[in-house]
Design a protein around this motif. Structure first.
Motif, PDB file in Angstrom:
ATOM      1  N   ASP A   7       0.868  -5.318   9.618  1.00 17.89           N
ATOM      2  CA  ASP A   7       0.385  -6.796  10.271  1.00 17.89           C
ATOM      3  C   ASP A   7       1.646  -7.257  10.984  1.00 17.89           C
ATOM      4  OD1 ASP A   7      -1.583  -8.753  10.779  1.00 17.89           O
ATOM      5  OD2 ASP A   7      -0.842  -9.974   8.902  1.00 17.89           O
ATOM      6  N   TYR A  59     -15.012  -6.581   4.077  1.00 22.85           N
ATOM      7  CA  TYR A  59     -14.029  -6.247   5.270  1.00 22.85           C
ATOM      8  C   TYR A  59     -14.792  -5.327   6.137  1.00 22.85           C
ATOM      9  CZ  TYR A  59     -10.245  -8.970   3.319  1.00 22.85           C
ATOM     10  OH  TYR A  59      -9.192  -9.934   2.925  1.00 22.85           O
ATOM     11  N   ASN A  68      -9.820  -8.465   9.107  1.00 21.84           N
ATOM     12  CA  ASN A  68      -8.503  -8.724   8.370  1.00 21.84           C
ATOM     13  C   ASN A  68      -7.995  -9.947   8.738  1.00 21.84           C
ATOM     14  OD1 ASN A  68      -7.623  -7.947  10.962  1.00 21.84           O
ATOM     15  ND2 ASN A  68      -6.661  -6.028  10.707  1.00 21.84           N
ATOM     16  N   GLY A  76      -7.226 -13.236   4.849  1.00 19.10           N
ATOM     17  CA  GLY A  76      -6.678 -12.450   3.908  1.00 19.10           C
ATOM     18  C   GLY A  76      -5.460 -13.380   3.513  1.00 19.10           C
ATOM     19  N   HIS A 134     -14.783  -2.658   1.416  1.00 24.91           N
ATOM     20  CA  HIS A 134     -14.457  -2.219   2.912  1.00 24.91           C
ATOM     21  C   HIS A 134     -15.581  -1.423   3.527  1.00 24.91           C
ATOM     22  CE1 HIS A 134     -10.560  -3.429   1.682  1.00 24.91           C
ATOM     23  NE2 HIS A 134     -10.211  -3.615   2.886  1.00 24.91           N
ATOM     24  N   TYR A 144      -5.294  -1.679   3.186  1.00 25.59           N
ATOM     25  CA  TYR A 144      -6.251  -1.710   2.160  1.00 25.59           C
ATOM     26  C   TYR A 144      -5.713  -2.389   0.825  1.00 25.59           C
ATOM     27  CZ  TYR A 144      -9.465   0.199  -1.226  1.00 25.59           C
ATOM     28  OH  TYR A 144     -10.339   0.286  -2.140  1.00 25.59           O
ATOM     29  N   GLN A 194      -3.654  -4.612   0.636  1.00 21.21           N
ATOM     30  CA  GLN A 194      -3.416  -6.027   0.617  1.00 21.21           C
ATOM     31  C   GLN A 194      -4.778  -6.732   0.375  1.00 21.21           C
ATOM     32  OE1 GLN A 194      -1.777  -8.357   3.829  1.00 21.21           O
ATOM     33  NE2 GLN A 194      -0.263  -9.013   2.271  1.00 21.21           N
ATOM     34  N   GLU A 195      -5.595  -6.031   1.032  1.00 20.07           N
ATOM     35  CA  GLU A 195      -7.104  -6.652   1.295  1.00 20.07           C
ATOM     36  C   GLU A 195      -7.890  -6.637  -0.197  1.00 20.07           C
ATOM     37  OE1 GLU A 195      -6.806  -5.800   6.091  1.00 20.07           O
ATOM     38  OE2 GLU A 195      -8.319  -4.792   5.030  1.00 20.07           O
ATOM     39  N   ARG A 224      -7.098  -8.977  -2.992  1.00 17.67           N
ATOM     40  CA  ARG A 224      -7.704 -10.368  -3.029  1.00 17.67           C
ATOM     41  C   ARG A 224      -8.455 -10.410  -4.318  1.00 17.67           C
ATOM     42  NH1 ARG A 224      -3.898 -12.184  -0.040  1.00 17.67           N
ATOM     43  NH2 ARG A 224      -3.594 -10.946   1.619  1.00 17.67           N
TER      44      ARG A 224
END
Length: 623
Positions: A149, A236, A290, A293, A306, A316, A318-319, A322
């Motif tokens: 990111d 996502y 993304n 987040g 996903h 992946y 990090q998402e 959640r």
């Protein structure tokens, strides 16, 4: 030193520290630079908030999102801890008032700012005159161009820190591989930092990956997953178009359940409303790219799906992370179809577009790096090995997983003892893939195996192959399903070498070993043969294909030494061996025996980046 346990209880309402929090806080209070890598929900914020309370003065917190600033400042004020923020949601007048307040003699508290604020007109001089006791950089992976990111405004934070007088700095992130950690230390100019990595294992998350033959299978699976899980969920997607389409469809099939959408193409006010509605509504579903987040701290998210493949395992992790921030069991489901890879490859090709100042060599290096990370993301989706262990291995976490509830460990993929019949079929499939030499897709491989004659099989003389019709006792649909299962097991792979959305199939090094009977097929293929009513037909084995590489003894000796060096590099960099270089490239190196990095760079399949990363060890093997 102030009694930090007393502050923990009185100011934050907590009774004990989580793993490594106390050690990080003590280092910060000794004015050491710190790089802190903790999983989502592990309590990173306390690592700079408590020192801010304990030592007084101004703590400057760099945070990338308005919503994250809002939440943290609100929570701190509720605890009677002075906290302010400056961001684009405020008028210029309000922003100036905040600056004036923190510049008052004796001010003690936290100021949250976005990274671009350091370089905006009217604030440069003001920030330079602040007396900052501690600088905290949240979501620090955004500093690194190797991170998932990367944000250009973050890359100048080292310069901003110098203008502030180089105060002690703590950088915090949940996702950072070794190369990203090194980049953070360099870009922020951290001085002999304490590097604290508490691990990446989220034991309450049940990871699952479903590899699909057809992309349109995703919708039915998505609806069932949401029907079975009434708790809050995030879906996502890789593109805004998918977000809009899926959110609209779910509105019609999830009666009585709030569904919101979120992506960067929406107006800021609309995104804010979507986020607020999701955060305050039990059982809500957010369909998002993304862009949704960082800063999402809803503890009761029970499911993250996903719908499309992310570009990296960092993204992946990090998402998916959640989910289950309250520590309760939660599910993370990845739906994968080969077309998802093509979408991510399209994004990689777009890197550098519109930036005429980017160095071409640097751009090639970035694209190569991004492609390697995408390969590992696809491997995660397709490889039938403990999902949690794959994630830990990727991040260099040496912990061994126990009591895992991922789809592989709970037996959803039905691993078992591979029968002789299955072994024969797998070797026939791999033999066909090898004989077609990476020139055709799954359709042609299926035609060859089933003995289906066509203009194309005649044109390419494929009917002359010994594997033509090797599985003609099975129907075309069954053969294609078996072929996809073999691909999912990691024995073969799909690639789109010309970016024409016409993926070809090729055998992997592990597949070569299985084909030549040096290895048995993995247990995931134990139920490969489709069930049939009545008698099962036994099939005749086919001779394995020729050796992958044959040469004179001297060249063969060099080749074997290079393979050992490549294996060492793969372990060192936590990469599959084929990403270092494939067997064909290795054979060329063995045959030409380059003596210098420049000569090695000329070999097809190498290039400047790979020579810089791996050339020294490969040349040493030749020497």
């Amino acid at each position: 030193m102030p009694d930090i346990h007393e502050i923990l209880h009185n100011s934050f309402g907590l009774r004990e520290f989580r793993l490594m929090q106390r050690e990080v806080i003590e280092d910060v209070m000794r004015r050491k630079d710190v790089l802190c890598v903790m999983p989502t929900g592990a309590g990173k914020s306390l690592c700079y908030q408590l020192p801010a309370v304990a030592t007084g003065g101004l703590t400057l917190v760099v945070s990338p999102l308005i919503s994250l600033m809002d939440d943290q400042v609100r929570q701190l004020k509720e605890r009677n801890i002075p906290a302010l923020f400056i961001n684009s949601s405020q008028t210029p007048g309000v922003q100036r008032e905040v600056i004036q307040e923190v510049m008052q003699p004796g001010f003690s508290g936290l100021l949250y700012v976005a990274p671009e604020r350091f370089f905006s007109a009217g604030f440069t001089d003001a920030f330079a005159s602040l007396d900052v006791k501690l600088m905290a950089v949240d979501e620090a992976h955004c500093v690194s161009q190797w991170g998932h990111d990367f944000r250009p405004e973050y890359s100048r934070l080292g310069e901003a820190r110098q203008r502030l007088g180089s105060p002690p700095c703590i950088a915090l992130t949940a996702t950072a591989t070794d190369d990203v950690r090194e980049d953070i230390i360099h870009m922020l100019d951290l001085r002999e930092p304490s590097v604290v990595v508490t691990g990446f294992d989220r034991t309450n998350l049940a990871y699952e990956a479903r590899c699909l033959d057809r992309a349109n299978e995703k919708d039915a699976i998505l609806r069932k997953l949401l029907k079975d899980e009434p708790g809050s969920a995030i879906v996502y997607c890789a593109t805004r178009k998918n977000v809009d389409a899926i959110a609209a469809e779910l509105q019609g099939v999830t009666a009585g359940r709030v569904v919101v959408r979120y992506h960067a193409g929406m107006e800021q006010s609309d995104r804010q409303r979507s986020q607020e509605q999701f955060m305050r509504t039990p059982g809500a579903v957010a369909v998002a790219t993304n862009a949704f987040g960082m800063g999402i701290n809803k503890p009761d998210i029970r499911l993250v799906i996903h719908y499309d493949l992310p570009g990296t395992l960092e993204a992946y992790y990090q998402e998916a992370g959640r989910a289950g921030r309250d520590g309760l069991p939660s599910a993370c489901v990845l739906l994968y179809h080969f077309g998802d890879r093509l979408t991510q490859e399209f994004f990689i090709e777009k890197l550098g577009d519109g930036n005429d100042r980017v160095d071409p060599e640097r751009l090639r290096e970035m694209k190569s790096h991004a492609t390697a990370k995408l390969d590992l993301m696809v491997r995660y989706a397709r490889f039938a090995r403990c999902r949690r262990q794959q994630i830990l291995d990727y991040f260099g976490d040496e912990s061994q997983v126990a009591g895992c509830t991922c789809d592989v460990c709970r037996g959803d993929l039905e691993q078992g003892e591979v029968s002789d019949d299955v072994t024969v079929i797998v070797r026939k499939i791999l033999s066909a893939v090898a004989r077609l030499n990476g020139r055709f897709g799954t359709g042609m491989v299926t035609d060859v195996l089933t003995g289906t004659s066509s203009d194309r099989t005649k044109k390419w003389q494929l009917e002359q192959l010994t594997v033509f019709g090797a599985l003609k006792v099975h129907g075309a649909k069954d053969v294609q399903r078996m072929l996809h299962r073999v691909i999912e097991s990691g024995l073969a792979r799909q690639r789109d070498p010309d970016n024409m959305r016409r993926p070809i199939v090729e055998i992997t090094p592990q597949g070569v070993q299985v084909m030549k009977a040096a290895l048995k097929p993995p247990g995931i293929l134990s139920n490969l043969i489709p069930e049939r009513r009545g008698r099962r037909t036994r099939v005749r084995a086919v001779e394995p294909v020729d050796e992958a590489y044959q040469a004179d003894p001297e060249t063969q000796s060099r080749f074997e030494k290079l393979r050992v060096a490549r294996a060492d590099l793969a372990r060192e960099h936590a990469l599959p061996a084929y990403i270092i270089c494939n067997d064909k490239t290795l054979a060329t190196i063995a045959a030409t025996a380059p003596a210098t990095p420049e000569e090695l760079e000329m070999i097809k399949g190498m290039g400047p980046h790979k020579v810089r990363m791996y050339g020294e060890k490969l040349l040493a093997a030749l020497a």
